[in-house]
Write a protein that holds these residues in place. Structure first.
Motif, PDB file in Angstrom:
ATOM      1  N   THR A   1      41.224  53.418  25.828  1.00  0.00           N
ATOM      2  CA  THR A   1      39.728  53.100  26.173  1.00  0.00           C
ATOM      3  C   THR A   1      38.899  52.700  24.991  1.00  0.00           C
ATOM      4  O   THR A   1      39.146  52.689  23.770  1.00  0.00           O
ATOM      5  N   GLY A   2      37.991  52.025  25.581  1.00  0.00           N
ATOM      6  CA  GLY A   2      36.629  51.477  24.488  1.00  0.00           C
ATOM      7  C   GLY A   2      37.111  50.073  24.131  1.00  0.00           C
ATOM      8  O   GLY A   2      36.620  49.655  22.727  1.00  0.00           O
ATOM      9  N   VAL A   3      38.147  49.463  24.905  1.00  0.00           N
ATOM     10  CA  VAL A   3      38.461  47.949  24.349  1.00  0.00           C
ATOM     11  C   VAL A   3      38.406  47.030  25.253  1.00  0.00           C
ATOM     12  O   VAL A   3      38.045  47.645  26.759  1.00  0.00           O
ATOM     13  N   PRO A   4      38.410  45.814  25.201  1.00  0.00           N
ATOM     14  CA  PRO A   4      38.394  44.844  26.348  1.00  0.00           C
ATOM     15  C   PRO A   4      39.451  45.000  27.304  1.00  0.00           C
ATOM     16  O   PRO A   4      40.564  45.600  26.747  1.00  0.00           O
ATOM     17  N   GLU A   5      39.200  44.683  28.260  1.00  0.00           N
ATOM     18  CA  GLU A   5      40.416  44.351  29.357  1.00  0.00           C
ATOM     19  C   GLU A   5      40.397  43.116  29.769  1.00  0.00           C
ATOM     20  O   GLU A   5      39.745  42.112  29.545  1.00  0.00           O
ATOM     21  N   SER A   6      41.846  42.720  30.114  1.00  0.00           N
ATOM     22  CA  SER A   6      42.283  41.399  30.535  1.00  0.00           C
ATOM     23  C   SER A   6      42.257  41.095  32.063  1.00  0.00           C
ATOM     24  O   SER A   6      42.833  42.002  32.922  1.00  0.00           O
ATOM     25  N   ARG A   7      41.356  40.171  32.485  1.00  0.00           N
ATOM     26  CA  ARG A   7      41.312  39.854  33.889  1.00  0.00           C
ATOM     27  C   ARG A   7      42.164  38.455  34.258  1.00  0.00           C
ATOM     28  O   ARG A   7      42.117  37.596  33.283  1.00  0.00           O
ATOM     29  N   VAL A   8      42.780  38.580  35.265  1.00  0.00           N
ATOM     30  CA  VAL A   8      43.880  37.390  35.635  1.00  0.00           C
ATOM     31  C   VAL A   8      43.108  36.862  36.894  1.00  0.00           C
ATOM     32  O   VAL A   8      42.541  37.463  37.584  1.00  0.00           O
ATOM     33  N   ALA A   9      43.162  35.443  36.895  1.00  0.00           N
ATOM     34  CA  ALA A   9      42.419  34.546  37.997  1.00  0.00           C
ATOM     35  C   ALA A   9      43.439  33.379  38.251  1.00  0.00           C
ATOM     36  O   ALA A   9      44.450  32.903  37.537  1.00  0.00           O
ATOM     37  N   LEU A  10      43.097  33.010  39.433  1.00  0.00           N
ATOM     38  CA  LEU A  10      43.861  31.651  39.842  1.00  0.00           C
ATOM     39  C   LEU A  10      42.799  30.505  39.622  1.00  0.00           C
ATOM     40  O   LEU A  10      41.726  30.653  40.129  1.00  0.00           O
TER      41      LEU A  10
ATOM     42  N   ARG B   1      44.336  33.849  32.266  1.00  0.00           N
ATOM     43  CA  ARG B   1      43.630  34.958  31.805  1.00  0.00           C
ATOM     44  C   ARG B   1      42.130  34.713  31.286  1.00  0.00           C
ATOM     45  O   ARG B   1      41.970  33.670  30.730  1.00  0.00           O
ATOM     46  N   LEU B   2      41.240  35.382  31.812  1.00  0.00           N
ATOM     47  CA  LEU B   2      39.732  34.848  31.624  1.00  0.00           C
ATOM     48  C   LEU B   2      39.535  35.613  30.354  1.00  0.00           C
ATOM     49  O   LEU B   2      40.112  36.624  29.988  1.00  0.00           O
TER      50      LEU B   2
ATOM     51  N   LEU C   1      47.849  35.644  16.939  1.00  0.00           N
ATOM     52  CA  LEU C   1      47.069  34.509  16.970  1.00  0.00           C
ATOM     53  C   LEU C   1      46.967  34.216  18.805  1.00  0.00           C
ATOM     54  O   LEU C   1      46.024  33.281  19.085  1.00  0.00           O
ATOM     55  N   ASP C   2      47.816  34.501  19.262  1.00  0.00           N
ATOM     56  CA  ASP C   2      47.864  34.301  20.882  1.00  0.00           C
ATOM     57  C   ASP C   2      47.411  35.360  21.709  1.00  0.00           C
ATOM     58  O   ASP C   2      47.514  35.673  22.790  1.00  0.00           O
ATOM     59  N   ASP C   3      46.465  36.334  21.007  1.00  0.00           N
ATOM     60  CA  ASP C   3      45.942  37.486  21.481  1.00  0.00           C
ATOM     61  C   ASP C   3      45.018  37.237  22.835  1.00  0.00           C
ATOM     62  O   ASP C   3      44.564  36.135  22.879  1.00  0.00           O
ATOM     63  N   THR C   4      45.227  37.978  23.718  1.00  0.00           N
ATOM     64  CA  THR C   4      44.636  37.439  25.293  1.00  0.00           C
ATOM     65  C   THR C   4      43.430  38.347  25.301  1.00  0.00           C
ATOM     66  O   THR C   4      42.800  38.081  26.524  1.00  0.00           O
ATOM     67  N   LEU C   5      43.108  39.155  24.555  1.00  0.00           N
ATOM     68  CA  LEU C   5      41.785  40.082  24.740  1.00  0.00           C
ATOM     69  C   LEU C   5      40.411  39.416  24.112  1.00  0.00           C
ATOM     70  O   LEU C   5      40.719  38.997  23.041  1.00  0.00           O
TER      71      LEU C   5
END
Length: 254
Positions: free
Chosen positions: A165-174, A61-62, A109-113
């Motif tokens: 809405t109005g919050v960050p989104e999670s981007r998945v990458a290789l 996750r970026l 603590l492991d939040d990804t956003l």
């Protein structure tokens, strides 16, 4: 068995919420001689696993520190808020960050956003993991904002989720180490990017076949003169025919 005789294998790391099933299936179809091993990692440890050689490539996750890692962004997830089924937000199609201003919003603590500031009111303590936060939502302690795949991963019958809405989104990458872009990594990149097995890029592409020489036509062979024979006039009545083969003048009787 010596080190040079160890058969090759490909280790693929993946973070919670990512389902690599489709890409693994295609790998097994195209490269059945190279086993693929899945390595489950947390979002926080994914980069270190790749740098430490624990996996050849991984779905992360970026953002990540890309100093020595390459990354190809693949998709962006919808962000949702996890709520009890009887919560007022369960009756609407979508909420905004402002709608949660008076709610306690858990921030594990492991939040990804990639938050600048999480919405709502903070809890007294931050849960250690997303799974712990889900339990607290079920207990009525607060709400939780996560990528949709994590809401599905931790699904409970007494909880639901709504897009926010109005919050960050999670981007998945290789991602993979820059200095370890092996042939197998290139093969997997091709699979993820949707290249076909006959693509011109990638080690699995079918090599071009040499053109076959056209076989001479049988008629052409008959028309060519045989070796040692003249290609001149026909044998019938021509200079190239055998002597006495034609009708000459009658002999006089003595």
């Amino acid at each position: 068995m010596t080190g040079s005789e160890i058969p090759p294998s490909f280790r693929l790391a993946y973070v919670p919420g990512v389902t690599p099933t489709k890409w693994v299936r295609i790998w097994n179809e195209r490269l059945p001689e190279i086993p693929l091993t899945l390595v489950a990692v947390t979002a926080a440890e994914a980069s270190d696993v790749l740098r430490g050689g624990g996996a050849d490539a991984g779905f992360v996750r970026l953002p990540i520190d890309r100093t020595d890692l390459s990354a190809i962004p693949l998709y962006t997830e919808t962000t949702v808020v996890v709520i009890p089924k009887d919560h007022i937000a369960a009756a609407v199609d979508e909420v905004s960050a402002e709608d949660l201003a008076d709610e306690i919003v858990l921030h594990p603590l492991d939040d990804t956003l990639d938050w600048e500031r999480p919405p709502g009111r903070p809890a007294i303590e931050r849960p250690a993991t997303t799974a712990d936060a889900i339990e607290l939502v079920a207990a009525g302690v607060g709400l939780l904002v996560v990528p949709q795949s994590l809401a599905r991963l931790h699904h409970r019958k007494d909880l639901t989720y709504t897009p926010i809405t109005g919050v960050p989104e999670s981007r998945v990458a290789l991602s993979w180490p820059e200095d370890a872009t092996t042939d197998m990594v290139e093969d997997f990149i091709g699979i993820v990017r949707g290249r076909t097995v006959n693509s011109s890029r990638g080690r699995t592409a079918t090599p071009p076949q040499p053109k076959q020489r056209k076989r001479p036509d049988a008629g052409d062979a008959r028309r060519k003169p045989a070796a040692g024979k003249s290609a001149g006039k026909s044998s019938r009545g021509g200079s190239g025919g055998p002597k006495g083969g034609g009708r000459g003048k009658p002999r006089r009787r003595s």
